[in-house]
Design an enzyme around this catalytic site. Structure first.
Site, PDB file in Angstrom:
ATOM      1  N   HIS A  94     -31.321 -12.755  35.365  1.00 55.25           N
ATOM      2  CA  HIS A  94     -31.002 -12.941  33.947  1.00 55.25           C
ATOM      3  C   HIS A  94     -30.008 -14.080  33.736  1.00 55.25           C
ATOM      4  O   HIS A  94     -29.332 -14.520  34.667  1.00 55.25           O
ATOM      5  CB  HIS A  94     -30.408 -11.660  33.362  1.00 55.25           C
TER       6      HIS A  94
ATOM      7  N   LYS B 124     -25.242 -12.058  30.181  1.00 54.94           N
ATOM      8  CA  LYS B 124     -25.633 -10.642  30.095  1.00 54.94           C
ATOM      9  C   LYS B 124     -24.462  -9.735  30.473  1.00 54.94           C
ATOM     10  O   LYS B 124     -23.792  -9.957  31.468  1.00 54.94           O
ATOM     11  CB  LYS B 124     -26.839 -10.381  31.013  1.00 54.94           C
TER      12      LYS B 124
HETATM   13  N1  LIG Z   1     -34.872  -4.107  25.163  1.00 58.19           N
HETATM   14  C1  LIG Z   1     -35.091  -5.411  25.263  1.00 58.19           C
HETATM   15  O1  LIG Z   1     -36.241  -5.894  25.344  1.00 58.19           O
HETATM   16  C2  LIG Z   1     -33.924  -6.342  25.273  1.00 58.19           C
HETATM   17  C3  LIG Z   1     -32.674  -5.804  25.256  1.00 58.19           C
HETATM   18  N2  LIG Z   1     -31.575  -6.609  25.272  1.00 58.19           N
HETATM   19  C4  LIG Z   1     -30.307  -5.939  25.176  1.00 58.19           C
HETATM   20  O2  LIG Z   1     -29.852  -6.058  23.834  1.00 58.19           O
HETATM   21  C5  LIG Z   1     -28.423  -6.097  23.820  1.00 58.19           C
HETATM   22  C6  LIG Z   1     -27.956  -7.367  23.109  1.00 58.19           C
HETATM   23  O3  LIG Z   1     -28.341  -8.481  23.874  1.00 58.19           O
HETATM   24  P1  LIG Z   1     -28.043  -9.977  23.376  1.00 58.19           P
HETATM   25  O4  LIG Z   1     -28.607 -10.181  22.029  1.00 58.19           O
HETATM   26  O5  LIG Z   1     -28.409 -10.867  24.480  1.00 58.19           O
HETATM   27  O6  LIG Z   1     -26.429  -9.919  23.256  1.00 58.19           O
HETATM   28  P2  LIG Z   1     -25.487 -10.822  22.342  1.00 58.19           P
HETATM   29  O7  LIG Z   1     -24.123 -10.686  22.907  1.00 58.19           O
HETATM   30  O8  LIG Z   1     -26.074 -12.185  22.180  1.00 58.19           O
HETATM   31  O9  LIG Z   1     -25.561 -10.106  20.922  1.00 58.19           O
HETATM   32  C7  LIG Z   1     -24.960  -8.899  20.610  1.00 58.19           C
HETATM   33  C8  LIG Z   1     -24.414  -9.034  19.193  1.00 58.19           C
HETATM   34  O10 LIG Z   1     -23.955  -7.762  18.760  1.00 58.19           O
HETATM   35  C9  LIG Z   1     -22.746  -7.941  18.081  1.00 58.19           C
HETATM   36  N3  LIG Z   1     -22.042  -6.670  18.059  1.00 58.19           N
HETATM   37  C10 LIG Z   1     -21.274  -6.114  19.021  1.00 58.19           C
HETATM   38  N4  LIG Z   1     -20.812  -4.927  18.597  1.00 58.19           N
HETATM   39  C11 LIG Z   1     -21.314  -4.738  17.346  1.00 58.19           C
HETATM   40  C12 LIG Z   1     -21.201  -3.714  16.391  1.00 58.19           C
HETATM   41  N5  LIG Z   1     -20.484  -2.613  16.631  1.00 58.19           N
HETATM   42  N6  LIG Z   1     -21.862  -3.828  15.218  1.00 58.19           N
HETATM   43  C13 LIG Z   1     -22.612  -4.934  14.948  1.00 58.19           C
HETATM   44  N7  LIG Z   1     -22.729  -5.956  15.814  1.00 58.19           N
HETATM   45  C14 LIG Z   1     -22.094  -5.848  16.995  1.00 58.19           C
HETATM   46  C15 LIG Z   1     -22.030  -9.057  18.833  1.00 58.19           C
HETATM   47  O11 LIG Z   1     -21.022  -9.645  18.030  1.00 58.19           O
HETATM   48  C16 LIG Z   1     -23.196  -9.996  19.107  1.00 58.19           C
HETATM   49  O12 LIG Z   1     -23.403 -10.887  18.024  1.00 58.19           O
HETATM   50  C17 LIG Z   1     -27.993  -6.019  25.290  1.00 58.19           C
HETATM   51  O13 LIG Z   1     -27.724  -4.672  25.629  1.00 58.19           O
HETATM   52  C18 LIG Z   1     -29.214  -6.516  26.032  1.00 58.19           C
HETATM   53  O14 LIG Z   1     -29.293  -6.051  27.343  1.00 58.19           O
HETATM   54  C19 LIG Z   1     -31.708  -7.971  25.289  1.00 58.19           C
HETATM   55  C20 LIG Z   1     -32.923  -8.549  25.332  1.00 58.19           C
HETATM   56  C21 LIG Z   1     -34.159  -7.780  25.329  1.00 58.19           C
HETATM   57  O1  LIG Z   2     -29.756  -8.738  28.274  1.00 60.58           O
HETATM   58  C1  LIG Z   2     -30.919  -9.208  28.328  1.00 60.58           C
HETATM   59  O2  LIG Z   2     -31.167 -10.398  28.169  1.00 60.58           O
HETATM   60  C2  LIG Z   2     -32.035  -8.269  28.542  1.00 60.58           C
HETATM   61  N1  LIG Z   2     -31.773  -7.001  28.581  1.00 60.58           N
HETATM   62  C3  LIG Z   2     -32.702  -5.960  28.798  1.00 60.58           C
HETATM   63  C4  LIG Z   2     -32.420  -5.279  30.120  1.00 60.58           C
HETATM   64  O3  LIG Z   2     -31.250  -5.098  30.477  1.00 60.58           O
HETATM   65  O4  LIG Z   2     -33.369  -4.886  30.798  1.00 60.58           O
HETATM   66  C5  LIG Z   2     -34.126  -6.413  28.646  1.00 60.58           C
HETATM   67  C6  LIG Z   2     -34.400  -7.792  29.192  1.00 60.58           C
HETATM   68  O5  LIG Z   2     -34.340  -7.727  30.573  1.00 60.58           O
HETATM   69  C7  LIG Z   2     -33.409  -8.793  28.638  1.00 60.58           C
END
Ligand SMILES: NC(=O)C1=CN([C@@H]2O[C@H](COP(=O)(O)OP(=O)(O)OC[C@H]3O[C@@H](n4cnc5c(N)ncnc54)[C@H](O)[C@@H]3O)[C@@H](O)[C@H]2O)C=CC1
Ligand SMILES: O=C(O)C1=N[C@H](C(=O)O)C[C@H](O)C1
Length: 251
Positions: free
Chosen positions: A135, A139
Site C-alpha cells: 500500500h 495508510k
Molecule cells: N474498504 C475499502 O475498499 C477501502 C477502505 N479504505 C479505508 O478507508 C479509511 C480511509 O482511508 P483514506 O481515505 O485513504 O484515509 P484519509 O486519511 O485520506 O481520509 C480519512 C478522512 O477522514 C477524516 N476524518 C477522521 N476522523 C473523522 C471524523 N471523526 N469524522 C469525519 N471525518 C473524519 C480525516 O480528516 C480524513 O480527511 C481507512 O481505514 C482505509 O483503510 C481505503 C480504501 C479502500
Molecule cells: O487504506 C487503503 O488504502 C486501503 N484500505 C483497505 C484495507 O486496509 O484493506 C482496502 C484497500 O486495501 C485500500
C-alpha cells in the site's frame, strides 16, 4: 422515483472525496451531506440522510456508526481496524435498531472480493500460504483490512479441512522478518510511495506455486462497490460483513 439521500463521512479524505464524486454522479442518489473531521454528526439527521458512507479512521469509525445506528441511518463502511470486540459492540447497537443495516466491506474492489473468494477455495489444496499486501505509505493500519480478512478466510478453510500449521523451520529470526501471524497465515506489509492498494496471496506445495494477485490502480476502482453497497444496505437489516453478500458470485 425518489432518490436515495446519501451522506459521506470523511468526505475530504482520499476515499471520501472519491465517494463524494461517485454519489454526486449517480442518478439514483442525492448527496445531502459531506462531513469532514470536526463537522457535527447531527447534520446527518438534519439533512435526512438515509445512508451514510463511512470512510474515516479506525479511531473514529465506531462513534460515527453509533450515531448512525441510533438514528436509523444505514451505513456503508470502508474504514478498517475491525476486531471481534468492535464487531460485537456494533451488533449490540444494531439489535436495538431493527430495520437498520450496516455493511462493512474490507475491500470494495470487485477483484479484491474475488481474490478473497478464490484464496478461500484454494486454501485446502496447498501446504504453504503467505500474504503480501502492498500500500501507499499514508495508510494508517497494518496489516490491511483486506489482508487480515483474507488470512482469516484461509485459516478457517485450512482448519475446516483438517490441515495443521504450515511447515516453517525458522528457529532464529529478526523480529518481524516472518510477518504478522493472522489465523496461522504470515502476512507481510509493504508501504511504498507510488502504490495504491495491492495484494498477493502465495500458495505453495511440492513443485508448484499458485499466486493470486490483485491491484487497485486508483481509488475510482472502489466506487462501483461503494455504490452497490449504498443501493443494497437498506434492504439488509443488521450487520453484513463483506461486499460478496451483495454480489452473485456463484451466478
Ligand atoms: N474498504 C475499502 O475498499 C477501502 C477502505 N479504505 C479505508 O478507508 C479509511 C480511509 O482511508 P483514506 O481515505 O485513504 O484515509 P484519509 O486519511 O485520506 O481520509 C480519512 C478522512 O477522514 C477524516 N476524518 C477522521 N476522523 C473523522 C471524523 N471523526 N469524522 C469525519 N471525518 C473524519 C480525516 O480528516 C480524513 O480527511 C481507512 O481505514 C482505509 O483503510 C481505503 C480504501 C479502500
Ligand atoms: O487504506 C487503503 O488504502 C486501503 N484500505 C483497505 C484495507 O486496509 O484493506 C482496502 C484497500 O486495501 C485500500
Amino acid at each position: 422515483m425518489s432518490k436515495l439521500r446519501v451522506a459521506v463521512i470523511g468526505a475530504r479524505g482520499r476515499m471520501g472525496s472519491e465517494a463524494v464524486r461517485a454519489v454526486d454522479a449517480a442518478e439514483d442518489m442525492e448527496l445531502v451531506a459531506a462531513l469532514g473531521r470536526g463537522d457535527k454528526l447531527e447534520t446527518l439527521t438534519e439533512t435526512g440522510a438515509q445512508v451514510a458512507v463511512e470512510l474515516t479512521h479506525p479511531d473514529a469509525v465506531l462513534a460515527n456508526l453509533e450515531f448512525c445506528v441510533r438514528n436509523g441511518i444505514h451505513a456503508v463502511v470502508g474504514t478498517t481496524g475491525w476486531t471481534e470486540e468492535r464487531l460485537a459492540t456494533l451488533r449490540d447497537w444494531l439489535e436495538s435498531a431493527p430495520g437498520t443495516g450496516v455493511l462493512i466491506a474490507p475491500n470494495f474492489g470487485i477483484g479484491a472480493v474475488l481474490t478473497m473468494r478464490f484464496a478461500q477455495q484454494a486454501a485446502r489444496f496447498f501446504e504453504s500460504v503467505e500474504i503480501v499486501e502492498l500500500h501507499h505509505p499514508n495508510k494508517a493500519d497494518a496489516p490491511s483490512g483486506t489482508a487480515a480478512r483474507t488470512a482469516q478466510l484461509i485459516g478457517d478453510a485450512r482448519h475446516a479441512a483438517g490441515l495443521g500449521p504450515q511447515p516453517d523451520a525458522t528457529s532464529s529470526a529478526l523480529e518481524g522478518a516472518r510477518g504478522a501471524d493472522v489465523a496461522g497465515v504470515p502476512v507481510h506489509s509493504v508501504r511504498l510511495r507510488g502504490l495504491v492498494a495491492h495484494q498477493e496471496v502465495l500458495f505453495g506445495d511440492e513443485g508448484e506455486i499458485f499466486t493470486i494477485r490483485h491491484d487497485s490502480m486508483n481509488r475510482g476502482s472502489f466506487m462501483p462497490g461503494v455504490l452497490l453497497g449504498v443501493r443494497r444496505v437498506g434492504g439488509a437489516p443488521g450487520l453484513t460483513f463483506g461486499l460478496e453478500h451483495f454480489m452473485d458470485l456463484d451466478g
